[in-house]
Structure formats: structure tokens, C-alpha cells
Design an enzyme around this catalytic site. Structure first.
Site, short mmCIF file in Angstrom:
data_model
loop_
_atom_site.label_atom_id
_atom_site.label_comp_id
_atom_site.label_asym_id
_atom_site.label_seq_id
_atom_site.Cartn_x
_atom_site.Cartn_y
_atom_site.Cartn_z
N SER A 169 0.99 -1.20 -0.15
CA SER A 169 0.03 -0.07 0.06
C SER A 169 0.99 1.02 0.12
CB SER A 169 -0.80 -0.08 1.34
OG SER A 169 -1.42 1.21 1.38
N HIS A 198 -1.17 -1.15 -4.05
CA HIS A 198 -2.60 -0.86 -3.59
C HIS A 198 -2.72 0.73 -3.49
CE1 HIS A 198 -6.12 -1.90 -1.02
NE2 HIS A 198 -5.76 -0.58 -0.30
N ASP A 228 -4.59 3.78 -2.10
CA ASP A 228 -5.83 3.97 -1.04
C ASP A 228 -6.33 5.61 -1.62
OD1 ASP A 228 -6.12 1.91 0.62
OD2 ASP A 228 -4.01 2.37 1.21
N MET A 269 -8.98 8.41 -0.42
CA MET A 269 -9.90 8.81 0.77
C MET A 269 -10.46 10.00 0.38
SD MET A 269 -7.32 7.67 3.76
CE MET A 269 -6.50 6.13 3.90
N HIS A 291 -8.28 1.28 -3.96
CA HIS A 291 -9.18 0.89 -3.03
C HIS A 291 -10.00 2.43 -2.54
CE1 HIS A 291 -9.57 0.03 1.69
NE2 HIS A 291 -10.66 0.42 1.02
N MET A 341 -12.09 4.80 -0.95
CA MET A 341 -12.67 4.96 0.69
C MET A 341 -13.20 6.45 0.11
SD MET A 341 -9.59 3.35 2.90
CE MET A 341 -8.53 3.51 1.62
N MET A 393 -11.66 -5.71 5.53
CA MET A 393 -10.84 -4.64 6.04
C MET A 393 -10.69 -4.98 7.49
SD MET A 393 -10.20 -2.18 4.24
CE MET A 393 -9.19 -1.10 5.40
N ASP A 396 -6.69 -6.01 4.34
CA ASP A 396 -6.23 -4.76 4.54
C ASP A 396 -6.24 -4.10 5.71
OD1 ASP A 396 -5.02 -2.50 3.72
OD2 ASP A 396 -6.94 -1.77 2.46
C1 DX5 Z 1 -6.42 1.95 5.47
C2 DX5 Z 1 -5.81 1.34 4.11
C3 DX5 Z 1 -4.68 0.42 3.89
C4 DX5 Z 1 -3.61 1.16 4.85
C5 DX5 Z 1 -2.87 -0.05 5.25
O1 DX5 Z 1 -7.40 2.74 5.48
O2 DX5 Z 1 -7.01 0.94 3.31
O3 DX5 Z 1 -4.73 0.09 2.84
O4 DX5 Z 1 -2.90 1.62 3.93
O5 DX5 Z 1 -1.84 0.30 6.09
P1 DX5 Z 1 -1.17 -0.65 6.96
O6 DX5 Z 1 -0.50 -1.99 6.45
O7 DX5 Z 1 -0.36 0.36 7.69
O8 DX5 Z 1 -2.04 -0.95 8.18
ZN ZN Z 2 -6.61 -0.01 1.34
#
Ligand code: DX5
Ligand code: ZN
Length: 227
Positions: free
Chosen positions: A10, A35, A37, A39, A68, A70, A139, A177
Site C-alpha cells: 500500500s 494498492h 488508497d 480517501m 481501493h 474509500m 478490512m 487490508d
Molecule cells: C487503510 C488503508 C490501508 C492502509 C494499510 O484505510 O485502506 O490500505 O494503507 O496500512 P497498514 O498496512 O499500515 O495497516
Molecule cells: Zn486500502
């Protein structure tokens, strides 16, 4: 059905001032995908990256991009992320009243659709769409931030998804994740996880390539014991 186990670093945990170096390191280590993320500060209490970054990533690597989302009402942005170069797009069950339609849109735009469930959402919330997705993302932290502690309830959901897949002949892969690292990789693989997303445990180490390599080795070892 048996899938190989793949490591999905990620990039949220990478140093964005030299993201290209971080990507090359995880490529060397044998990462199967990146990956990404996204947001929106609304569905989750944080803001990260968006379409322009995915466009740049697409030029910087051949690895598949596992995006991903969010974000609230993800259907509004599916086309933009598909055109930016996403290969997989995962959307939260909690983020749209039109999950079925949004998953269809992802496939129509040429990407692999995935559905995501938060820690408080049961697997049963996805029962109507098991046949429509290429992967299901469990998650194991509440989304919004990297570096959080793994929530063990995810293991039961992964086992349940694997049972459902086998009983009903579905083909989705199982992804996990949040808080994934060397200490829980073997247990996750034994439970049935096939795509392991990891940020902190890869990028916050002195050698990201080695972190990926060793995680993959642990995962492959656990898979060999299992089958
Ligand atoms: C959290 C994200 C994850 C995050 C995981 O909201 O969706 O992908 O980057 O990070 P670690 O591996 O540090 O928990
Ligand atoms: Zn993620």
C-alpha cells in the site's frame, strides 16, 4: 479453488517525495500489484490521493493498480479511475446504496470489480453480489489511516468467505487490508487470504524489497502447509 498468495504494497505508507524509488523497491521484492488508497475526507476521516496520482503511477509501473476507493458514492468516480489506469477497483458496501450497479459499472469500464467490508459489516451484507466480484476485500482495521492495529475478527470473515466460495462455486479472490505484517501473514493465509495488503510493514522498514520478499516467503510457506 486455490489461488497463489500475492503481496500488494500500500503506497499510502511510502514517502511520496520519492514514490518512484519506493515502487521500484517493491517491484524488486516481488510485489504482485500496487494498492492505492483513495480517501475523500467524508467516507473516512482522512484525505489521501486521487486520479492524477493514478495517472502518474500508470506511467511509472507495469504492476496492476489495485485502487481501493474509500469515498462516498464511488459510482461517480469509477470512469475517471478506470481511464486513469486502474486494473482493480474496490468499493465499500457501506459507501453506496447501489452496490450492484456500481460493481457492474466497474466491469463495464474494463476493470476487475471488488467489494469491501468494514470491520463492523458482516460478510452476509455481500450475499447478493458474490457472483459479481473478482475479489472481496476484508478490512482488518477501520479505514482511513495506515499503521493501525490488526482487528482479529477479520480472520473469521476470511474463513467464512472461503467456505462460501467453495460451497457455491464462486471465484472471487479474498483480500485483507490493515495491520498486516510478518506476525500475522501465516495465520491470514491459513484462514484463506490470497491478496495481502501491507503498508507500514513494508515501507516503514529499512529495505522495502526485502520486506516484500520475506512476507511472500512466509505466505508461500503457510500455503504449502495448508494444501
Ligand atoms: C487503510 C488503508 C490501508 C492502509 C494499510 O484505510 O485502506 O490500505 O494503507 O496500512 P497498514 O498496512 O499500515 O495497516
Ligand atoms: Zn486500502
Amino acid at each position: 479453488m486455490t489461488y497463489p498468495v500475492e503481496i500488494a504494497p500500500s503506497i499510502l505508507a511510502a514517502d511520496f517525495s520519492c514514490l518512484g524509488d519506493g515502487i521500484r523497491a517493491v517491484e524488486r521484492g516481488g510485489a504482485a500489484m500496487l494498492h492505492v488508497d483513495v480517501m475523500d475526507g467524508h467516507f473516512v476521516p482522512n484525505i489521501s490521493i486521487g486520479v492524477p496520482v493514478v495517472i502518474s503511477l500508470r506511467k511509472a509501473t507495469r504492476l496492476p493498480l489495485d485502487v481501493h476507493l474509500m469515498i462516498q458514492n464511488p459510482e461517480l468516480f469509477i470512469q475517471a479511475f478506470a481511464e486513469a489506469g486502474a486494473d482493480m477497483i474496490s468499493i465499500h458496501e457501506e459507501a453506496t446504496p447501489h452496490l450492484d450497479r456500481a460493481l457492474s459499472m466497474i466491469r463495464e469500464h474494463g476493470c476487475q470489480p471488488g467489494a469491501v467490508i468494514n470491520p463492523a459489516t458482516p460478510v452476509s451484507a455481500l450475499s447478493e453480489i458474490f457472483g459479481k466480484v473478482d475479489h472481496i476485500l476484508v478490512m482488518s482495521v477501520n479505514p482511513g489511516f495506515g499503521g493501525q492495529k490488526f482487528i482479529p475478527g477479520a480472520l473469521g470473515k476470511i474463513r467464512e468467505l472461503k467456505r462460501i466460495r467453495e460451497s457455491y462455486n464462486h471465484s472471487f479472490r479474498i483480500e485483507v487490508d490493515g495491520g498486516v505484517g510478518p506476525e500475522n501473514v501465516a495465520e491470514l493465509v491459513r484462514a484463506g487470504a490470497e491478496i495481502l495488503v501491507a503498508g507500514t510493514s513494508i515501507f516503514h522498514t529499512p529495505d522495502a524489497a526485502e520486506a516484500v520478499r520475506s512476507m511472500k516467503q512466509t505466505a508461500d510457506g503457510a500455503l504449502a502447509q495448508k494444501v
